[in-house]
Design a protein around this motif. Structure first.
Motif, PDB file in Angstrom:
ATOM      1  N   HIS A  39     121.193  50.047  86.039  1.00 53.03           N
ATOM      2  CA  HIS A  39     122.501  49.767  86.629  1.00 53.03           C
ATOM      3  C   HIS A  39     123.638  50.011  85.629  1.00 53.03           C
ATOM      4  O   HIS A  39     124.793  50.137  86.030  1.00 53.03           O
ATOM      5  CB  HIS A  39     122.581  48.320  87.128  1.00 53.03           C
ATOM      6  CG  HIS A  39     121.677  48.041  88.279  1.00 53.03           C
ATOM      7  ND1 HIS A  39     121.816  48.632  89.513  1.00 53.03           N
ATOM      8  CD2 HIS A  39     120.584  47.229  88.373  1.00 53.03           C
ATOM      9  CE1 HIS A  39     120.874  48.191  90.327  1.00 53.03           C
ATOM     10  NE2 HIS A  39     120.113  47.338  89.648  1.00 53.03           N
ATOM     11  N   PHE A  40     123.307  50.047  84.335  1.00 55.36           N
ATOM     12  CA  PHE A  40     124.319  50.183  83.292  1.00 55.36           C
ATOM     13  C   PHE A  40     124.294  51.531  82.594  1.00 55.36           C
ATOM     14  O   PHE A  40     125.315  51.999  82.108  1.00 55.36           O
ATOM     15  CB  PHE A  40     124.157  49.080  82.239  1.00 55.36           C
ATOM     16  CG  PHE A  40     124.229  47.709  82.825  1.00 55.36           C
ATOM     17  CD1 PHE A  40     125.460  47.151  83.154  1.00 55.36           C
ATOM     18  CD2 PHE A  40     123.079  46.977  83.065  1.00 55.36           C
ATOM     19  CE1 PHE A  40     125.538  45.886  83.700  1.00 55.36           C
ATOM     20  CE2 PHE A  40     123.146  45.708  83.606  1.00 55.36           C
ATOM     21  CZ  PHE A  40     124.377  45.161  83.933  1.00 55.36           C
ATOM     22  N   VAL A  41     123.112  52.117  82.483  1.00 54.58           N
ATOM     23  CA  VAL A  41     122.952  53.410  81.804  1.00 54.58           C
ATOM     24  C   VAL A  41     121.987  54.275  82.608  1.00 54.58           C
ATOM     25  O   VAL A  41     121.146  53.757  83.350  1.00 54.58           O
ATOM     26  CB  VAL A  41     122.421  53.250  80.354  1.00 54.58           C
ATOM     27  CG1 VAL A  41     123.412  52.509  79.489  1.00 54.58           C
ATOM     28  CG2 VAL A  41     121.078  52.575  80.318  1.00 54.58           C
ATOM     29  N   THR A  42     122.104  55.573  82.439  1.00 59.48           N
ATOM     30  CA  THR A  42     121.177  56.492  83.086  1.00 59.48           C
ATOM     31  C   THR A  42     119.913  56.564  82.245  1.00 59.48           C
ATOM     32  O   THR A  42     119.967  56.907  81.058  1.00 59.48           O
ATOM     33  CB  THR A  42     121.804  57.896  83.217  1.00 59.48           C
ATOM     34  OG1 THR A  42     123.012  57.778  83.948  1.00 59.48           O
ATOM     35  CG2 THR A  42     120.856  58.845  83.920  1.00 59.48           C
ATOM     36  N   LEU A  43     118.800  56.221  82.852  1.00 59.44           N
ATOM     37  CA  LEU A  43     117.512  56.245  82.163  1.00 59.44           C
ATOM     38  C   LEU A  43     116.574  57.213  82.874  1.00 59.44           C
ATOM     39  O   LEU A  43     116.614  57.324  84.097  1.00 59.44           O
ATOM     40  CB  LEU A  43     116.884  54.845  82.157  1.00 59.44           C
ATOM     41  CG  LEU A  43     117.651  53.766  81.410  1.00 59.44           C
ATOM     42  CD1 LEU A  43     117.001  52.414  81.637  1.00 59.44           C
ATOM     43  CD2 LEU A  43     117.701  54.080  79.922  1.00 59.44           C
ATOM     44  N   PRO A  44     115.718  57.874  82.112  1.00 61.36           N
ATOM     45  CA  PRO A  44     114.752  58.775  82.748  1.00 61.36           C
ATOM     46  C   PRO A  44     113.649  57.984  83.448  1.00 61.36           C
ATOM     47  O   PRO A  44     113.412  56.823  83.139  1.00 61.36           O
ATOM     48  CB  PRO A  44     114.184  59.567  81.566  1.00 61.36           C
ATOM     49  CG  PRO A  44     114.322  58.644  80.401  1.00 61.36           C
ATOM     50  CD  PRO A  44     115.585  57.851  80.661  1.00 61.36           C
ATOM     51  N   GLU A  45     113.002  58.623  84.381  1.00 60.68           N
ATOM     52  CA  GLU A  45     111.808  58.018  84.975  1.00 60.68           C
ATOM     53  C   GLU A  45     110.682  58.126  83.958  1.00 60.68           C
ATOM     54  O   GLU A  45     110.511  59.156  83.314  1.00 60.68           O
ATOM     55  CB  GLU A  45     111.428  58.741  86.269  1.00 60.68           C
ATOM     56  CG  GLU A  45     112.369  58.440  87.407  1.00 60.68           C
ATOM     57  CD  GLU A  45     112.429  56.956  87.753  1.00 60.68           C
ATOM     58  OE1 GLU A  45     111.366  56.303  87.804  1.00 60.68           O
ATOM     59  OE2 GLU A  45     113.542  56.452  87.956  1.00 60.68           O
ATOM     60  N   TYR A  46     109.937  57.057  83.831  1.00 67.69           N
ATOM     61  CA  TYR A  46     108.873  57.033  82.842  1.00 67.69           C
ATOM     62  C   TYR A  46     107.529  57.317  83.473  1.00 67.69           C
ATOM     63  O   TYR A  46     107.256  56.888  84.594  1.00 67.69           O
ATOM     64  CB  TYR A  46     108.842  55.679  82.116  1.00 67.69           C
ATOM     65  CG  TYR A  46     110.013  55.497  81.196  1.00 67.69           C
ATOM     66  CD1 TYR A  46     110.010  56.093  79.948  1.00 67.69           C
ATOM     67  CD2 TYR A  46     111.118  54.764  81.583  1.00 67.69           C
ATOM     68  CE1 TYR A  46     111.090  55.943  79.090  1.00 67.69           C
ATOM     69  CE2 TYR A  46     112.197  54.611  80.735  1.00 67.69           C
ATOM     70  CZ  TYR A  46     112.178  55.200  79.490  1.00 67.69           C
ATOM     71  OH  TYR A  46     113.244  55.060  78.666  1.00 67.69           O
TER      72      TYR A  46
END
Length: 127
Positions: A39-46
């Protein structure tokens, strides 16, 4: 720095580690953390192997932080300070070299701060 104050620093760093690392310790809590941070940063799918290594790291840090909280020893501050410099180095490597999300920089601030406190002031203790 007197021993009691140093103990408080080592235990404060341990409490911080416990709070921050516990969500990494299981696949379920990691997925919850990943979703929340998303919700705060764009993260990759793990992928499962990424989660495995996050869980291994989280588990080791939870055990290490629990040890520092329950059984204080000044030498733990030395080793923890060294580990924090390593963590800081790799966080900066990815933050600067690979444009890691800003939150990595926030974690790095805590690593270098506790690292300096535990290494820089340890020399004043009588061992």
């Amino acid at each position: 720095m007197e021993s009691k104050r140093y103990k408080k620093i080592v235990q404060a760093s341990a409490l911080y580690d416990l709070i921050v690392s516990a969500p990494f310790a299981t696949p379920w809590t990691f997925k919850w953390l990943h979703h929340g941070l998303g919700h705060f940063v764009t993260l990759p799918e793990y992928q499962p192997m990424h989660i495995l290594f996050a869980n291994l790291m989280g588990s080791v840090v939870v055990v290490w932080s629990t040890l520092r909280l329950r059984q204080y020893n000044e030498i733990f501050g030395l080793y923890d300070g060294i580990a924090r410099l390593l963590f800081f180095t790799w966080q900066m490597y990815y933050f600067i070299g690979f444009q890691a999300p800003w939150i990595v920089g926030v974690f790095a601030i805590f690593e270098i701060t506790f690292g300096i406190l535990q290494l820089g002031f340890r020399k004043n203790l009588k061992t």
